[in-house]
Design a protein around this motif. Structure first.
Motif, PDB file in Angstrom:
ATOM      1  N   ARG A   1     -11.458  13.075  13.704  1.00 52.62           N
ATOM      2  CA  ARG A   1     -11.253  13.475  15.284  1.00 52.62           C
ATOM      3  C   ARG A   1      -9.754  12.821  15.194  1.00 52.62           C
ATOM      4  NH1 ARG A   1     -14.617  13.510  20.491  1.00 52.62           N
ATOM      5  NH2 ARG A   1     -13.272  14.818  21.318  1.00 52.62           N
ATOM      6  N   PHE A   2      -9.440  11.398  14.725  1.00 52.81           N
ATOM      7  CA  PHE A   2      -8.266  11.000  14.798  1.00 52.81           C
ATOM      8  C   PHE A   2      -7.115  11.716  14.234  1.00 52.81           C
ATOM      9  CE2 PHE A   2      -4.544   8.288  12.925  1.00 52.81           C
ATOM     10  CZ  PHE A   2      -4.241   8.216  14.380  1.00 52.81           C
ATOM     11  N   MET A   3      -7.467  12.231  12.868  1.00 51.07           N
ATOM     12  CA  MET A   3      -6.324  13.049  12.331  1.00 51.07           C
ATOM     13  C   MET A   3      -6.777  14.419  12.595  1.00 51.07           C
ATOM     14  SD  MET A   3      -5.526  10.872  10.057  1.00 51.07           S
ATOM     15  CE  MET A   3      -4.551  11.437   9.388  1.00 51.07           C
ATOM     16  N   GLU A   4      -7.373  14.786  12.798  1.00 54.80           N
ATOM     17  CA  GLU A   4      -6.508  16.088  14.100  1.00 54.80           C
ATOM     18  C   GLU A   4      -6.329  16.012  14.731  1.00 54.80           C
ATOM     19  OE1 GLU A   4     -10.971  18.254  13.787  1.00 54.80           O
ATOM     20  OE2 GLU A   4     -11.799  17.969  11.912  1.00 54.80           O
ATOM     21  N   ASP A   5      -5.987  15.002  16.219  1.00 54.19           N
ATOM     22  CA  ASP A   5      -5.426  14.944  17.026  1.00 54.19           C
ATOM     23  C   ASP A   5      -4.538  14.532  16.960  1.00 54.19           C
ATOM     24  OD1 ASP A   5      -8.142  15.703  18.398  1.00 54.19           O
ATOM     25  OD2 ASP A   5      -7.952  13.274  19.288  1.00 54.19           O
ATOM     26  N   LEU A   6      -3.743  13.819  15.934  1.00 55.46           N
ATOM     27  CA  LEU A   6      -2.399  13.409  15.107  1.00 55.46           C
ATOM     28  C   LEU A   6      -2.189  14.971  14.197  1.00 55.46           C
ATOM     29  CD1 LEU A   6      -1.248  10.529  14.271  1.00 55.46           C
ATOM     30  CD2 LEU A   6      -1.912  11.237  12.052  1.00 55.46           C
ATOM     31  N   ALA A   7      -2.598  16.106  13.712  1.00 55.77           N
ATOM     32  CA  ALA A   7      -1.999  17.405  13.301  1.00 55.77           C
ATOM     33  C   ALA A   7      -1.440  17.755  14.606  1.00 55.77           C
ATOM     34  CB  ALA A   7      -3.015  17.615  12.644  1.00 55.77           C
ATOM     35  N   ARG A   8      -2.519  17.812  15.842  1.00 56.00           N
ATOM     36  CA  ARG A   8      -2.214  18.901  16.621  1.00 56.00           C
ATOM     37  C   ARG A   8      -1.016  18.126  18.288  1.00 56.00           C
ATOM     38  NH1 ARG A   8      -7.652  19.463  18.552  1.00 56.00           N
ATOM     39  NH2 ARG A   8      -8.420  19.855  16.438  1.00 56.00           N
ATOM     40  N   MET A   9      -0.271  16.685  18.035  1.00 53.18           N
ATOM     41  CA  MET A   9       0.223  16.436  18.815  1.00 53.18           C
ATOM     42  C   MET A   9       2.013  16.283  18.398  1.00 53.18           C
ATOM     43  SD  MET A   9       0.354  13.073  21.421  1.00 53.18           S
ATOM     44  CE  MET A   9      -1.175  13.350  23.311  1.00 53.18           C
ATOM     45  N   PRO A  10       2.629  16.685  18.935  1.00 53.76           N
ATOM     46  CA  PRO A  10       4.150  16.999  18.217  1.00 53.76           C
ATOM     47  C   PRO A  10       4.288  15.815  18.290  1.00 53.76           C
ATOM     48  CG  PRO A  10       3.893  19.023  19.624  1.00 53.76           C
ATOM     49  CD  PRO A  10       2.982  17.987  19.752  1.00 53.76           C
ATOM     50  N   GLY A  11       4.845  14.781  19.002  1.00 55.31           N
ATOM     51  CA  GLY A  11       5.136  13.703  18.622  1.00 55.31           C
ATOM     52  C   GLY A  11       4.434  12.608  18.318  1.00 55.31           C
ATOM     53  N   ALA A  12       3.582  12.413  18.008  1.00 51.46           N
ATOM     54  CA  ALA A  12       2.306  11.956  16.877  1.00 51.46           C
ATOM     55  C   ALA A  12       2.343  12.676  15.443  1.00 51.46           C
ATOM     56  CB  ALA A  12       0.968  11.311  17.315  1.00 51.46           C
ATOM     57  N   ARG A  13       2.531  13.717  15.909  1.00 52.11           N
ATOM     58  CA  ARG A  13       2.525  14.587  14.199  1.00 52.11           C
ATOM     59  C   ARG A  13       3.824  14.392  13.821  1.00 52.11           C
ATOM     60  NH1 ARG A  13       1.772  19.959  15.694  1.00 52.11           N
ATOM     61  NH2 ARG A  13       4.522  19.931  16.305  1.00 52.11           N
ATOM     62  N   GLY A  14       4.888  13.850  14.420  1.00 51.67           N
ATOM     63  CA  GLY A  14       6.396  14.052  14.130  1.00 51.67           C
ATOM     64  C   GLY A  14       6.440  12.150  12.959  1.00 51.67           C
ATOM     65  N   VAL A  15       5.402  11.271  13.829  1.00 53.01           N
ATOM     66  CA  VAL A  15       5.870  10.219  13.615  1.00 53.01           C
ATOM     67  C   VAL A  15       4.723   9.623  11.911  1.00 53.01           C
ATOM     68  CG1 VAL A  15       5.025   7.680  13.721  1.00 53.01           C
ATOM     69  CG2 VAL A  15       5.546   8.825  15.526  1.00 53.01           C
ATOM     70  N   TYR A  16       3.622  10.801  12.173  1.00 51.99           N
ATOM     71  CA  TYR A  16       2.939  11.019  11.224  1.00 51.99           C
ATOM     72  C   TYR A  16       3.754  11.597   9.218  1.00 51.99           C
ATOM     73  CZ  TYR A  16      -0.863  11.667   7.597  1.00 51.99           C
ATOM     74  OH  TYR A  16      -2.295  11.479   6.898  1.00 51.99           O
ATOM     75  N   GLU A  17       4.601  12.341   9.813  1.00 55.07           N
ATOM     76  CA  GLU A  17       5.570  14.114   9.031  1.00 55.07           C
ATOM     77  C   GLU A  17       6.620  12.417   8.774  1.00 55.07           C
ATOM     78  OE1 GLU A  17       6.995  16.521  11.317  1.00 55.07           O
ATOM     79  OE2 GLU A  17       5.269  17.523  10.935  1.00 55.07           O
ATOM     80  N   GLN A  18       7.229  11.816   9.332  1.00 53.47           N
ATOM     81  CA  GLN A  18       8.294  10.541   9.162  1.00 53.47           C
ATOM     82  C   GLN A  18       8.194  10.007   7.838  1.00 53.47           C
ATOM     83  OE1 GLN A  18       9.979   8.233  12.298  1.00 53.47           O
ATOM     84  NE2 GLN A  18      11.563   7.373  11.065  1.00 53.47           N
ATOM     85  N   ASN A  19       6.277   9.316   8.341  1.00 56.94           N
ATOM     86  CA  ASN A  19       6.993   8.390   7.101  1.00 56.94           C
ATOM     87  C   ASN A  19       6.042   8.784   6.443  1.00 56.94           C
ATOM     88  OD1 ASN A  19       5.380   5.367   8.666  1.00 56.94           O
ATOM     89  ND2 ASN A  19       5.476   7.116   9.956  1.00 56.94           N
ATOM     90  N   THR A  20       5.779  10.110   6.349  1.00 53.05           N
ATOM     91  CA  THR A  20       4.657  11.056   5.120  1.00 53.05           C
ATOM     92  C   THR A  20       6.141  11.243   4.215  1.00 53.05           C
ATOM     93  OG1 THR A  20       3.116  12.317   5.473  1.00 53.05           O
ATOM     94  CG2 THR A  20       3.878  13.048   3.884  1.00 53.05           C
ATOM     95  N   ALA A  21       7.317  11.918   4.733  1.00 48.84           N
ATOM     96  CA  ALA A  21       8.385  11.500   3.709  1.00 48.84           C
ATOM     97  C   ALA A  21       9.085   9.979   3.386  1.00 48.84           C
ATOM     98  CB  ALA A  21      10.033  12.580   4.491  1.00 48.84           C
ATOM     99  N   ILE A  22       8.704   9.107   3.856  1.00 52.54           N
ATOM    100  CA  ILE A  22       9.010   7.772   3.247  1.00 52.54           C
ATOM    101  C   ILE A  22       8.558   7.376   2.121  1.00 52.54           C
ATOM    102  CG2 ILE A  22       9.182   5.234   3.923  1.00 52.54           C
ATOM    103  CD1 ILE A  22      10.527   5.938   7.194  1.00 52.54           C
ATOM    104  N   ALA A  23       7.665   7.967   2.377  1.00 47.75           N
ATOM    105  CA  ALA A  23       6.148   7.439   1.422  1.00 47.75           C
ATOM    106  C   ALA A  23       6.245   8.565   0.165  1.00 47.75           C
ATOM    107  CB  ALA A  23       4.802   7.670   1.972  1.00 47.75           C
ATOM    108  N   ALA A  24       7.192   9.826   0.387  1.00 44.35           N
ATOM    109  CA  ALA A  24       6.773  10.364  -0.575  1.00 44.35           C
ATOM    110  C   ALA A  24       8.636   9.822  -1.769  1.00 44.35           C
ATOM    111  CB  ALA A  24       7.084  11.895  -0.429  1.00 44.35           C
ATOM    112  N   GLU A  25       9.112   9.742  -1.147  1.00 40.65           N
ATOM    113  CA  GLU A  25      10.762   8.753  -1.304  1.00 40.65           C
ATOM    114  C   GLU A  25      10.819   7.085  -2.535  1.00 40.65           C
ATOM    115  OE1 GLU A  25      14.477   7.866  -3.003  1.00 40.65           O
ATOM    116  OE2 GLU A  25      14.506   9.935  -2.170  1.00 40.65           O
ATOM    117  N   ARG A  26       9.135   6.728  -1.691  1.00 42.58           N
ATOM    118  CA  ARG A  26       9.459   5.375  -2.224  1.00 42.58           C
ATOM    119  C   ARG A  26       8.480   5.973  -3.440  1.00 42.58           C
ATOM    120  NH1 ARG A  26       9.665   0.749  -4.216  1.00 42.58           N
ATOM    121  NH2 ARG A  26       8.819  -0.551  -3.733  1.00 42.58           N
TER     122      ARG A  26
END
Length: 193
Positions: free
Chosen positions: A105-130
């Protein structure tokens, strides 16, 4: 004065830890600020000291979660002093471990809420660079076959985005933690000498 500021900062961090725990367990879309205040045993005015609105509170809690998770992932990586394959595996598995407490439920909510999703996307980009950096180090040390670290990191980033957007969960039934473990195995075995 310093002691008062220290107590406020400690209380703020404690509230964010509790908030993150609540959201990870239950998600957040269905919760009102009244619900959150009652669950954290604080007033709504206390919540407003953390953020100006529910959306801002969710975003701030998401930032808090990922900041803490990033620190834990880097600590896990620092404990690995063996080869490049072990370091990539440790990194991706640590990412998965940090996401393990997150309910569907958290992950689904995260995927739907633009502000929180943006944080996840930013962290995903940082992880991919790592991951790109770790792979490049392994190629440079001769521990991985000669591959384009940029290409492998791009594939990893694409998969991480699919994990984040719940596509992998729908396709495989894996939760995010399982998906990251499988990704680690696939990448390290695929580029091994």
């Amino acid at each position: 004065m310093t002691r008062v500021v220290g107590k406020r900062a400690a209380r703020r961090a404690e509230l964010f830890d509790q908030l993150v725990g609540l959201f990870l367990d239950e998600g957040f879309a269905h919760l009102t600020l009244d619900d959150v205040a009652a669950r954290l045993r604080c007033s709504k005015s206390t919540l407003y000291t953390l953020a100006e609105s529910k959306d801002d509170l969710v975003r701030a809690a998401t930032v808090h979660f990922f900041r803490r998770a990033a620190d834990e992932v880097e600590e896990a990586l620092a404990r690995v002093d063996s080869g490049a394959g072990d370091r990539v595996t440790a990194y991706l598995e640590a990412v998965g471990d940090q996401l393990a407490p997150a309910s569907a439920r958290f992950m689904e909510d995260l995927a739907r809420m633009p502000g929180a999703r943006g944080v996840y996307e930013q962290n995903t980009a940082i992880a991919a660079e790592r991951v790109r950096t770790l792979i490049a180090e392994g190629v440079g040390a001769g521990e991985f076959r000669s591959v384009s670290a940029e290409f492998v990191a791009d594939v990893v980033a694409s998969t991480m985005v699919r994990i984040q957007q719940r596509d992998v969960a729908r396709a495989t039934g894996f939760d995010d933690a399982q998906a990251y473990r499988e990704l680690a195995a696939l990448v390290t075995r695929g580029i091994a000498r």
